[in-house]
Design an enzyme around this catalytic site. Structure first.
Site, short mmCIF file in Angstrom:
data_model
loop_
_atom_site.label_atom_id
_atom_site.label_comp_id
_atom_site.label_asym_id
_atom_site.label_seq_id
_atom_site.Cartn_x
_atom_site.Cartn_y
_atom_site.Cartn_z
N THR A 281 0.87 -1.18 0.00
CA THR A 281 0.00 0.00 0.00
C THR A 281 0.90 1.22 0.00
OG1 THR A 281 -0.22 -0.14 2.41
CG2 THR A 281 -2.03 -1.04 1.11
N SER B 123 5.52 -1.09 -1.51
CA SER B 123 5.01 -0.45 -2.72
C SER B 123 6.10 0.35 -3.43
CB SER B 123 3.88 0.52 -2.33
OG SER B 123 3.57 1.38 -3.42
N GLN C 187 6.89 -4.41 -4.79
CA GLN C 187 5.82 -4.23 -5.78
C GLN C 187 6.29 -3.25 -6.84
OE1 GLN C 187 3.81 -1.08 -5.82
NE2 GLN C 187 3.04 -1.74 -7.81
N THR D 233 2.48 -5.24 -10.65
CA THR D 233 1.06 -4.85 -10.68
C THR D 233 0.63 -4.64 -12.12
OG1 THR D 233 1.28 -3.89 -8.51
CG2 THR D 233 -0.61 -3.17 -9.82
N LYS E 105 0.45 -9.55 -10.19
CA LYS E 105 -0.57 -9.09 -9.23
C LYS E 105 -1.70 -8.39 -9.97
CE LYS E 105 -1.15 -6.04 -5.18
NZ LYS E 105 -1.90 -4.86 -5.65
N HIS F 43 -7.04 -4.93 -6.75
CA HIS F 43 -6.42 -3.69 -6.29
C HIS F 43 -7.26 -3.06 -5.17
CE1 HIS F 43 -3.10 -0.92 -7.86
NE2 HIS F 43 -3.54 -0.27 -6.79
N ARG G 24 -10.05 -0.64 -6.29
CA ARG G 24 -9.70 0.75 -6.59
C ARG G 24 -9.49 0.99 -8.09
NH1 ARG G 24 -7.65 3.10 -1.79
NH2 ARG G 24 -5.78 4.08 -2.61
C1 FNR Z 1 -3.29 -0.19 -2.49
N1 FNR Z 1 -2.90 -1.19 -3.39
C2 FNR Z 1 -1.72 -1.07 -4.08
N2 FNR Z 1 -1.34 -2.04 -4.93
C3 FNR Z 1 -0.17 -1.95 -5.61
O1 FNR Z 1 0.15 -2.85 -6.37
N3 FNR Z 1 0.65 -0.86 -5.41
C4 FNR Z 1 0.34 0.14 -4.57
O2 FNR Z 1 1.09 1.08 -4.40
C5 FNR Z 1 -0.91 0.07 -3.89
N4 FNR Z 1 -1.30 1.06 -3.05
C6 FNR Z 1 -2.47 0.94 -2.34
C7 FNR Z 1 -2.82 1.93 -1.44
C8 FNR Z 1 -3.96 1.79 -0.67
C9 FNR Z 1 -4.31 2.84 0.31
C10 FNR Z 1 -4.78 0.64 -0.81
C11 FNR Z 1 -6.01 0.46 0.02
C12 FNR Z 1 -4.45 -0.32 -1.72
C13 FNR Z 1 -3.69 -2.44 -3.49
C14 FNR Z 1 -3.22 -3.44 -2.44
O3 FNR Z 1 -1.96 -3.96 -2.76
C15 FNR Z 1 -4.19 -4.62 -2.31
O4 FNR Z 1 -4.44 -5.15 -3.57
C16 FNR Z 1 -5.51 -4.26 -1.63
O5 FNR Z 1 -5.32 -3.26 -0.67
C17 FNR Z 1 -6.14 -5.48 -0.99
O6 FNR Z 1 -7.41 -5.20 -0.52
P1 FNR Z 1 -7.74 -4.81 1.02
O7 FNR Z 1 -6.99 -5.76 1.92
O8 FNR Z 1 -7.32 -3.39 1.19
O9 FNR Z 1 -9.20 -4.99 1.07
#
Ligand code: FNR
Length: 370
Positions: A79, A107, A128, A156, A231, A255, A258
């Site tokens: 994240t 991240s 990532q 990703t 991913k 993701h 998102r």
């Molecule tokens: C993410 N996610 C994410 N994925 C990624 O590949 N690179 C990133 O920088 C980020 N940044 C990120 C920020 C925030 C605030 C969130 C909530 C999510 C996605 C993350 O890796 C993951 O797929 C999800 O967060 C999983 O779902 P839950 O556990 O948040 O429900």
């Protein structure tokens, strides 16, 4: 504030503590946020078929991921920008993961660099990767991660453009001025300009490579010896291509809801992807995991492990490293209890028959009364 007794409770605490722009960035999903709700709701439609009278006095949750032994199949998803949640940001997360003997994924858009996170001490960490238009930037970053001791790349693949997150647009989301995307600081890509909509969406439009394709998964293998996890896979078709393209593993992810809204929850997509992978590479899941029972359900549907995203940033905001430790501990305890109450003593004893889903054929209905 009373005692925190489950992972979900950290969200309300984070909402109280964080500036609105930051909380909204962490919490929100794309557009109608249908998939956001569904990621959690879908778990609640899967039920247990527990087995009884099995000696569950000893429960072994350990597992091996890409050759690395960890204490449980619960890992940390990448994240972005964790220092917005807490001054120690990614350092705190790295320490908490290491203390729990599990894997942290850092991240690309962290507010701490790969070298800084490595300097927090030992730990198994994945990196990532977002692929920038400037491939020299990518090569350099991958080399730095490898040198800093990161063990795998989570590539990703669901973000050629940023999903439409309406609160980020309303809030004109941008990285606070005291922070940078630390991995890119020296490359003049560490700052995010303010924009007329989401500053992050503009950053992605400017820097991230929309041409990214399967041939780049092969290209990545020519610049690093780290294994590559793809991913963002949601279909059997793409699982097969990922295997053919040399992926070492697949992460079923939307993701955190998102990116594309109205994709299924990851737990609904999991079994199809597992079938597509044909046992040739491990399949992981992230999205909506908030309970030990969710972890068990994912494993019963064929996942080798799960990753958590939001629970980390919310607990970080509430209590820093201690919060992230507590999240990992609560999920661990709940998962252990679920195993015991289902009659499973090790991960290999968790089977498809320990759960039932809506798409299962009725098993043993009373004989027809027609
Ligand atoms: C993410 N996610 C994410 N994925 C990624 O590949 N690179 C990133 O920088 C980020 N940044 C990120 C920020 C925030 C605030 C969130 C909530 C999510 C996605 C993350 O890796 C993951 O797929 C999800 O967060 C999983 O779902 P839950 O556990 O948040 O429900």
């Amino acid at each position: 504030m009373g005692e925190v007794t489950n992972v979900t409770e950290y969200q309300a605490i984070a909402k109280e503590k964080l500036p609105k722009m930051v909380y909204d960035y962490y919490a929100s999903g794309a557009e109608d946020q249908w998939t956001l709700a569904e990621n959690q709701n879908a778990f609640s439609r899967i039920l247990f078929r527990p087995r009884i009278l099995i000696d569950v006095s000893k429960i072994d949750m350990t597992t091996t991921i890409l050759g690395f032994k960890i204490s449980m199949p619960i890992m940390i998803a990448p994240t972005a920008m964790q220092k917005m949640a807490h001054p120690e940001g990614e350092y705190a997360t790295a320490r908490a993961a290491s203390a729990a003997n599990t894997i942290m994924t850092l991240s690309s858009w962290a507010t701490s660099s790969v070298e800084e996170v490595a300097s927090t001490g030992p730990g198994i960490r994945f990196f990532q990767l977002y692929v920038y238009k400037d491939r020299k930037v990518v090569e350099q970053l991958v080399r730095r991660a490898e040198k800093a001791g990161f063990k795998a790349i989570a590539l990703t693949v669901d973000t050629p453009r940023l999903g439409r997150r309406e609160s980020d647009i309303k809030n004109r989301f941008t990285l606070p001025p005291n922070l940078t995307l630390k991995n890119f600081e020296g490359l003049d890509l560490g700052k995010m300009d303010e924009a007329n909509d989401s500053g992050l969406a503009s950053y992605v439009a400017g820097q991230i490579d929309r041409t990214l394709s399967w041939k780049d998964v092969k290209w990545l293998q020519t610049i690093t010896s780290m294994p590559i996890l793809v991913k963002g896979v949601l279909t059997a078709e793409d699982a097969r291509i990922a295997v053919q393209s040399g992926a070492a593993g697949i992460i079923v992810s939307n993701h955190g809801a998102r990116q594309l809204d109205y994709v299924p929850s990851t737990i609904m997509a999991l079994e199809e992807v597992v079938k597509g992978a044909q046992g040739r590479v491990p399949v992981f899941l992230d999205g909506g995991v908030r309970r030990g029972t969710d972890v068990f359900k994912a494993l019963a549907l064929g996942a080798s492990g799960i990753f958590i995203g939001r629970p980390v940033v919310f607990s970080l905001a509430a209590e820093g490293e201690a919060g992230v430790r507590k999240v990992l501990q609560m999920l661990r305890d709940e998962f252990e209890l679920t195993m015991a109450l289902s009659g499973c003593r090790s991960l290999s004893e968790i089977t498809r028959n320990h759960i039932s889903t809506e798409w299962d054929a009725p098993k043993a209905l009373p004989s027809a009364r027609l």
